[in-house]
Write a protein that holds these residues in place. Structure first.
Motif, PDB file in Angstrom:
ATOM      1  N   GLY A 172       0.799  -1.220   0.000  1.00  0.00           N
ATOM      2  CA  GLY A 172       0.000   0.000   0.000  1.00  0.00           C
ATOM      3  C   GLY A 172       0.828   1.263   0.000  1.00  0.00           C
ATOM      4  N   GLY A 173       2.131   1.150   0.258  1.00  0.00           N
ATOM      5  CA  GLY A 173       2.985   2.339   0.305  1.00  0.00           C
ATOM      6  C   GLY A 173       3.349   2.717   1.722  1.00  0.00           C
ATOM      7  N   PHE A 174       4.392   3.494   1.823  1.00  0.00           N
ATOM      8  CA  PHE A 174       4.927   3.855   3.140  1.00  0.00           C
ATOM      9  C   PHE A 174       3.970   4.746   3.936  1.00  0.00           C
ATOM     10  N   ILE A 175       3.403   5.766   3.287  1.00  0.00           N
ATOM     11  CA  ILE A 175       2.538   6.712   4.013  1.00  0.00           C
ATOM     12  C   ILE A 175       1.262   6.038   4.511  1.00  0.00           C
ATOM     13  N   PRO A 176       0.526   5.261   3.685  1.00  0.00           N
ATOM     14  CA  PRO A 176      -0.642   4.551   4.232  1.00  0.00           C
ATOM     15  C   PRO A 176      -0.278   3.593   5.361  1.00  0.00           C
ATOM     16  N   TRP A 177       0.899   2.955   5.244  1.00  0.00           N
ATOM     17  CA  TRP A 177       1.366   2.063   6.323  1.00  0.00           C
ATOM     18  C   TRP A 177       1.513   2.831   7.638  1.00  0.00           C
ATOM     19  N   PHE A 178       2.160   3.991   7.567  1.00  0.00           N
ATOM     20  CA  PHE A 178       2.360   4.793   8.773  1.00  0.00           C
ATOM     21  C   PHE A 178       1.031   5.316   9.308  1.00  0.00           C
ATOM     22  N   MET A 179       0.158   5.793   8.429  1.00  0.00           N
ATOM     23  CA  MET A 179      -1.121   6.351   8.873  1.00  0.00           C
ATOM     24  C   MET A 179      -2.010   5.276   9.500  1.00  0.00           C
ATOM     25  N   THR A 180      -1.930   4.059   8.978  1.00  0.00           N
ATOM     26  CA  THR A 180      -2.713   2.972   9.559  1.00  0.00           C
ATOM     27  C   THR A 180      -2.263   2.677  10.986  1.00  0.00           C
ATOM     28  N   ILE A 181      -0.957   2.595  11.175  1.00  0.00           N
ATOM     29  CA  ILE A 181      -0.435   2.327  12.521  1.00  0.00           C
ATOM     30  C   ILE A 181      -0.768   3.475  13.465  1.00  0.00           C
ATOM     31  N   LYS A 182      -0.681   4.697  12.962  1.00  0.00           N
ATOM     32  CA  LYS A 182      -1.006   5.856  13.798  1.00  0.00           C
ATOM     33  C   LYS A 182      -2.480   5.881  14.168  1.00  0.00           C
ATOM     34  N   SER A 183      -3.361   5.509  13.240  1.00  0.00           N
ATOM     35  CA  SER A 183      -4.803   5.541  13.499  1.00  0.00           C
ATOM     36  C   SER A 183      -5.207   4.539  14.580  1.00  0.00           C
ATOM     37  N   TYR A 184      -4.408   3.496  14.747  1.00  0.00           N
ATOM     38  CA  TYR A 184      -4.679   2.523  15.807  1.00  0.00           C
ATOM     39  C   TYR A 184      -3.975   2.891  17.118  1.00  0.00           C
ATOM     40  N   HIS A 185      -3.362   4.073  17.165  1.00  0.00           N
ATOM     41  CA  HIS A 185      -2.701   4.588  18.379  1.00  0.00           C
ATOM     42  C   HIS A 185      -1.609   3.620  18.873  1.00  0.00           C
ATOM     43  N   LEU A 186      -0.826   3.117  17.931  1.00  0.00           N
ATOM     44  CA  LEU A 186       0.242   2.176  18.278  1.00  0.00           C
ATOM     45  C   LEU A 186       1.622   2.818  18.317  1.00  0.00           C
ATOM     46  N   LEU A 187       1.726   4.088  17.906  1.00  0.00           N
ATOM     47  CA  LEU A 187       3.029   4.737  17.905  1.00  0.00           C
ATOM     48  C   LEU A 187       3.608   4.781  19.312  1.00  0.00           C
ATOM     49  N   ASP A 188       4.908   4.601  19.397  1.00  0.00           N
ATOM     50  CA  ASP A 188       5.631   4.605  20.674  1.00  0.00           C
ATOM     51  C   ASP A 188       5.218   3.459  21.585  1.00  0.00           C
ATOM     52  N   THR A 189       4.738   2.369  21.008  1.00  0.00           N
ATOM     53  CA  THR A 189       4.443   1.156  21.779  1.00  0.00           C
ATOM     54  C   THR A 189       5.145  -0.032  21.124  1.00  0.00           C
ATOM     55  N   ILE A 190       5.320  -1.068  21.897  1.00  0.00           N
ATOM     56  CA  ILE A 190       5.974  -2.268  21.378  1.00  0.00           C
ATOM     57  C   ILE A 190       5.128  -2.933  20.306  1.00  0.00           C
ATOM     58  N   TRP A 191       3.816  -2.713  20.331  1.00  0.00           N
ATOM     59  CA  TRP A 191       2.921  -3.342  19.356  1.00  0.00           C
ATOM     60  C   TRP A 191       3.126  -2.780  17.952  1.00  0.00           C
ATOM     61  N   ALA A 192       3.621  -1.564  17.858  1.00  0.00           N
ATOM     62  CA  ALA A 192       3.911  -1.002  16.536  1.00  0.00           C
ATOM     63  C   ALA A 192       5.040  -1.743  15.848  1.00  0.00           C
ATOM     64  N   LEU A 193       5.871  -2.426  16.617  1.00  0.00           N
ATOM     65  CA  LEU A 193       7.005  -3.153  16.052  1.00  0.00           C
ATOM     66  C   LEU A 193       6.662  -4.592  15.688  1.00  0.00           C
ATOM     67  N   VAL A 194       5.597  -5.141  16.280  1.00  0.00           N
ATOM     68  CA  VAL A 194       5.306  -6.562  16.068  1.00  0.00           C
ATOM     69  C   VAL A 194       4.033  -6.817  15.265  1.00  0.00           C
ATOM     70  N   LEU A 195       3.012  -5.960  15.392  1.00  0.00           N
ATOM     71  CA  LEU A 195       1.742  -6.233  14.716  1.00  0.00           C
ATOM     72  C   LEU A 195       1.777  -6.006  13.201  1.00  0.00           C
ATOM     73  N   PRO A 196       2.461  -4.957  12.676  1.00  0.00           N
ATOM     74  CA  PRO A 196       2.463  -4.794  11.209  1.00  0.00           C
ATOM     75  C   PRO A 196       3.045  -5.982  10.448  1.00  0.00           C
ATOM     76  N   GLY A 197       3.948  -6.710  11.044  1.00  0.00           N
ATOM     77  CA  GLY A 197       4.516  -7.889  10.390  1.00  0.00           C
ATOM     78  C   GLY A 197       4.071  -9.183  11.039  1.00  0.00           C
TER      79      GLY A 197
END
Length: 294
Positions: A125-150
């Motif tokens: 989907g591209g880098f920006i949609p990837w980042f916006m998706t993670i941000k919309s789930y309020h995962l930034l600055d959490t350990i889940w941002a590192l494990v759930l996308p992959g």
């Protein structure tokens, strides 16, 4: 029956051994140089005198490293990431690979789902949609941002799926005759017989999570939340002159960024070097059987 080799075949064998040995040395050389730098004196490193052995041998870099709380905090975050990430990867990979290894009669929409999975390997989907998706789930600055996308590694799913398909169908038929359901078949028959493939995908998961640095750099706003590889990639020795004691000044006079960073790189490699020998014996077998389709 022993066949005597001609001198040409013996020469070819020695040439192959020589080429493989040279390639092995080329692979080991950067690691050995990093080890030598980590044990060398600041002046020798700055002058480029360090080659295959330490110059001015000392343990100052490792002594300073033991006092670096930021390094060990990042180390702990990476260990936490591996524990969570590998567990999630393992469970979801097995749960997805097993139904996809069934025939179309057993799983009607198998081919449709398989095409969706293969599509994700070729397009994203591209880098920006990837980042916006993670941000919309309020995962930034959490350990889940590192494990759930992959969480679902597609290559591992295909590898394990093909390995499941290589297991004799007679075992499944025998289980069905005894009244075994899908969960029993997966947990008691397929997974125990798939140790090489499971060890291979586990190794992929561990190495992938441990070496990843880019997602930590993008998804973590606070340096305190950096995993180890992101921390090493951002290495900067910051010195507060107001808090430096005379003893620390003498230590810093003998220590450079290069020696300290080399020591951190060596320490960060130890977990992978400890894990790999135990899983390496399954690696080739799991890759070979899991990558061949019937």
């Amino acid at each position: 029956m022993v066949i005597n080799k001609t001198w040409q075949s013996r020469a070819a064998d020695w040439m192959i051994i020589l080429i493989i040995s040279m390639l092995s040395l080329l692979c080991i050389a950067p690691l050995w140089l990093t080890v030598a730098v980590s044990f060398s004196d600041k002046a020798a490193v700055a002058a480029g005198m360090v080659t295959w052995r330490p110059v001015g041998f000392n343990l100052l870099a490792y002594q300073k490293l033991l006092e670096d709380s930021h390094f060990f905090r990042a180390f702990g975050i990476s260990l936490q990431r591996i524990a969570l990430g590998c567990t999630i990867n393992f469970v979801l990979t097995a749960l997805m690979a097993y139904p996809l290894s069934r025939s179309v009669k057993q799983f009607k929409h198998r081919n449709v789902i398989m095409w969706f999975i293969v599509f994700t390997m070729m397009f994203s989907g591209g880098f920006i949609p990837w980042f916006m998706t993670i941000k919309s789930y309020h995962l930034l600055d959490t350990i889940w941002a590192l494990v759930l996308p992959g969480a679902v590694p597609v290559f591992s799913v295909i590898l394990l799926m093909n390995f499941f398909r290589s297991i004799p169908k007679e075992l499944e038929e025998a289980g069905e005759m005894d009244g075994a359901g899908p969960w029993y078949m997966l947990l008691r028959i397929y997974l125990p017989l798939s140790v090489p493939a499971l060890a291979t995908i586990t190794l992929f998961s561990i190495v992938g999570h441990w070496n990843s640095f880019f997602d930590g750099l993008i998804l973590m706003n606070k340096p305190a939340n950096y995993p180890l590889q992101t921390y090493i990639q951002q290495l900067v020795v910051q010195i507060n002159m107001d808090e430096v004691s005379p003893e620390n000044l003498r230590l810093l006079a003998k220590l450079s960024n290069k020696t300290l960073n080399a020591a951190k790189i060596i320490i960060s490699m130890i977990p992978i070097l400890l894990v790999y020998p135990f899983l390496q014996r399954y690696f080739i077998h799991g890759i070979m059987l899991g990558s061949v389709k019937e």
